[in-house]
Design an enzyme around this catalytic site. Structure first.
Site, PDB file in Angstrom:
ATOM      1  N   TYR A 334       0.807  -1.240   0.000  1.00  0.00           N
ATOM      2  CA  TYR A 334       0.000   0.000   0.000  1.00  0.00           C
ATOM      3  C   TYR A 334       0.827   1.271   0.000  1.00  0.00           C
ATOM      4  CZ  TYR A 334      -2.864  -3.518   2.546  1.00  0.00           C
ATOM      5  OH  TYR A 334      -3.503  -4.656   2.969  1.00  0.00           O
ATOM      6  N   CYS A 361      14.959 -10.777  -2.143  1.00  0.00           N
ATOM      7  CA  CYS A 361      15.488 -10.506  -3.479  1.00  0.00           C
ATOM      8  C   CYS A 361      14.376  -9.911  -4.322  1.00  0.00           C
ATOM      9  CB  CYS A 361      15.960 -11.791  -4.114  1.00  0.00           C
ATOM     10  SG  CYS A 361      17.300 -12.497  -3.203  1.00  0.00           S
TER      11      CYS A 361
HETATM   12  N1  LLP Z   1     -14.607  -5.125  10.497  1.00  0.00           N
HETATM   13  C1  LLP Z   1     -14.528  -5.528   9.224  1.00  0.00           C
HETATM   14  C2  LLP Z   1     -15.686  -6.147   8.600  1.00  0.00           C
HETATM   15  C3  LLP Z   1     -13.332  -5.349   8.500  1.00  0.00           C
HETATM   16  O1  LLP Z   1     -13.272  -5.737   7.243  1.00  0.00           O
HETATM   17  C4  LLP Z   1     -12.221  -4.756   9.131  1.00  0.00           C
HETATM   18  C5  LLP Z   1     -10.968  -4.581   8.415  1.00  0.00           C
HETATM   19  C6  LLP Z   1     -12.346  -4.368  10.483  1.00  0.00           C
HETATM   20  C7  LLP Z   1     -13.560  -4.556  11.125  1.00  0.00           C
HETATM   21  C8  LLP Z   1     -11.215  -3.733  11.246  1.00  0.00           C
HETATM   22  O2  LLP Z   1     -10.876  -2.507  10.717  1.00  0.00           O
HETATM   23  P1  LLP Z   1      -9.761  -1.608  11.446  1.00  0.00           P
HETATM   24  O3  LLP Z   1     -10.376  -1.085  12.722  1.00  0.00           O
HETATM   25  O4  LLP Z   1      -8.607  -2.480  11.706  1.00  0.00           O
HETATM   26  O5  LLP Z   1      -9.467  -0.543  10.466  1.00  0.00           O
HETATM   27  N2  LLP Z   1      -4.513  -5.070   5.620  1.00  0.00           N
HETATM   28  C9  LLP Z   1      -4.960  -3.678   5.587  1.00  0.00           C
HETATM   29  C10 LLP Z   1      -6.200  -3.481   6.406  1.00  0.00           C
HETATM   30  C11 LLP Z   1      -7.374  -4.286   5.902  1.00  0.00           C
HETATM   31  C12 LLP Z   1      -8.590  -4.065   6.765  1.00  0.00           C
HETATM   32  C13 LLP Z   1      -9.643  -5.041   6.431  1.00  0.00           C
HETATM   33  N3  LLP Z   1     -10.812  -4.989   7.222  1.00  0.00           N
HETATM   34  C14 LLP Z   1      -3.831  -2.777   6.124  1.00  0.00           C
HETATM   35  O6  LLP Z   1      -2.769  -3.301   6.434  1.00  0.00           O
HETATM   36  O7  LLP Z   1      -3.983  -1.571   6.166  1.00  0.00           O
END
Ligand code: LLP
Length: 431
Positions: A334, A361
């Site tokens: 990202y 790598c």
């Molecule tokens: N609830 C649902 C249905 C979700 O899809 C997510 C995150 C959350 C709660 C939690 O959201 P948060 O409070 O953590 O923003 N890998 C990405 C983030 C993907 C988030 C996916 N869903 C990153 O590293 O930024």
């Protein structure tokens, strides 16, 4: 410093929760994930208190396991009065193994297989968050077979664009998650669920996205959901009792990110919700939110050891570290920015411009580009802040690099909570 649990000690080293990071790196090896338990507990309490105050005692935050799932996190969030959001049988299994009650789990996922559904029903999951009609049918059958009535929330999309990264923006109409209200399909989804005899439609769920600082999309989301709930009540004669408005509040990766006043934002959402409830003559028993990132991100620091400093004349300087996209793929995926420090020289001026590159790598293996740190030498410890969320959870063995160990810091002491992976661990399933 970005956070107040970070200090510089008399040796000029970065300390987390009072513990010297250079000593932690020497004791546990690098790369090393550090978590500050006190920060996680404070974050949990912020949500629990604000939600009780704004939405009533039945309401609660669910910790979104996907941000950081390992056995040790569950007793911690449970002791703070949180429920959990689980998104796969793997997360359910881990939470159960840690003794977390299934009745306090909300089972998400856009493609739950038949066996996932059976596993969830058999485990006694509190609420299924049903994503689509196919899942609904299978769940209804599985609940009938188990002789239970499964409580469900229906996942809806509100057609909102919260202006976050495309990859983590989930609430738009054109999305693989849930069923849209705008197109009229959500109404049919509710009708179908009400016709199922083995599920109880307790309420709706919606999640607009992640790493969001603006309040507008959350405020609009509750208005849209309540006016839709009123339409369902008037048209289908069913009154929902529960609303789950998802996660997504942003955290500070760098000084450029704003400080999020979570209680103030929850109050703002509650004001919009109350206005919408009044306008539609509606009442709810409970409201849930699902924070992941804002519970664990700022509790985490990753430590690396510097391998080399390479100055490519006329271009730039590279500092290589003994981890990278394998333990933190977020820059590669990202272009997420991070705050990076030379933990061995935290008292020196950060005046050396460089790019922090990982050990894989692959030229995309970077942690941060063109940043300023105190000039490192081979062996110096580099600290990357705000790595508690979506780092360990997204780590891989690319280039056959073992996943790092994780230590939890509490009351001035560190304890190992995840062992460093061994080469043998990586080969365990290979015949
Ligand atoms: N609830 C649902 C249905 C979700 O899809 C997510 C995150 C959350 C709660 C939690 O959201 P948060 O409070 O953590 O923003 N890998 C990405 C983030 C993907 C988030 C996916 N869903 C990153 O590293 O930024």
């Amino acid at each position: 410093m970005l956070y107040n649990n970070l200090t510089v000690n008399e040796k000029g080293h970065l300390a987390v929760g009072g513990l010297d990071t250079v000593e932690l790196a020497a004791e546990y090896g690098t790369p090393l994930y550090i978590l500050d338990e006190n920060v996680i507990r404070t974050n949990c309490r912020t949500y629990v208190n604000a939600m009780h105050e704004c939405f009533g005692p039945e309401s609660a935050p669910l910790y979104a396991s996907k941000a950081l799932c390992f056995k040790g996190i569950y007793p911690l969030v449970q002791s703070e009065g949180m429920c959990v959001d689980v998104v796969s049988p793997g997360e359910i299994y881990t939470a159960l193994a840690a003794g977390f009650p299934a009745s306090k789990m909300f089972f998400h996922g856009t493609n739950k297989t038949d066996s996932d559904i059976e596993y969830g029903v058999k485990s006694g999951i509190g609420y299924f968050v049903v994503d689509n009609l196919n899942e609904l049918e299978v769940l209804d059958r599985a609940a009938a077979q188990a002789g239970i009535t499964q409580k469900i929330l229906l996942r809806l999309t509100c057609g909102l664009d919260p202006h976050t990264l495309e990859a983590i923006n989930t609430g738009k109409v054109d999305s693989q998650f849930g069923v849209p209200i705008d197109t009229g399909q959500a109404y049919g989804f509710v009708k179908a669920a009400l016709e199922c005899s083995n599920v109880e439609v307790a309420g709706f769920h919606s999640h607009v996205g992640s790493q969001i600082f603006e309040s507008d999309s959350f405020n609009r989301q509750v208005e849209i959901l309540i006016s839709f709930a009123a339409k369902v009540r008037d048209g289908l004669g069913h009154t929902i009792k529960v609303l789950n408005i998802g996660g997504g509040f942003g955290v500070r990766y760098t000084e450029k990110d704003p400080v999020s006043d979570i209680p103030a934002r929850i109050r703002e959402v509650a004001d919009h919700l109350n206005t919408a409830l009044e306008k539609n003559d509606f009442a709810l028993d409970a409201v849930f939110m699902e924070p992941g990132r804002s519970i664990v991100a700022d509790a985490g620091v990753t430590l690396y050891q510097t391998g080399g400093v390479k100055e490519v004349k006329g271009y730039r300087n590279y500092v290589t570290v003994d981890g990278g996209m394998t333990d933190n793929p977020r820059y590669a995926l990202y272009k997420s920015e991070y705050t990076v420090l030379n933990a061995s020289r935290a008292d020196e001026e950060a005046d050396y411009e460089c790019t922090i590159a990982g050990r894989c790598c692959e030229s995309g293996d970077r942690i941060a580009e063109n940043i300023l740190v105190a000039k490192p030498e081979r062996g110096d410890i580099i600290a990357v802040l705000t790595t508690g969320a979506y780092n360990y959870a997204m780590a891989s063995n690319y280039n056959r690099v073992p996943r790092p160990a994780m230590v939890m810091i509490a009351d001035g002491k560190a304890r190992l909570v995840v062992k460093r992976e061994s080469y043998e661990d990586m080969m365990r399933n290979e015949l």
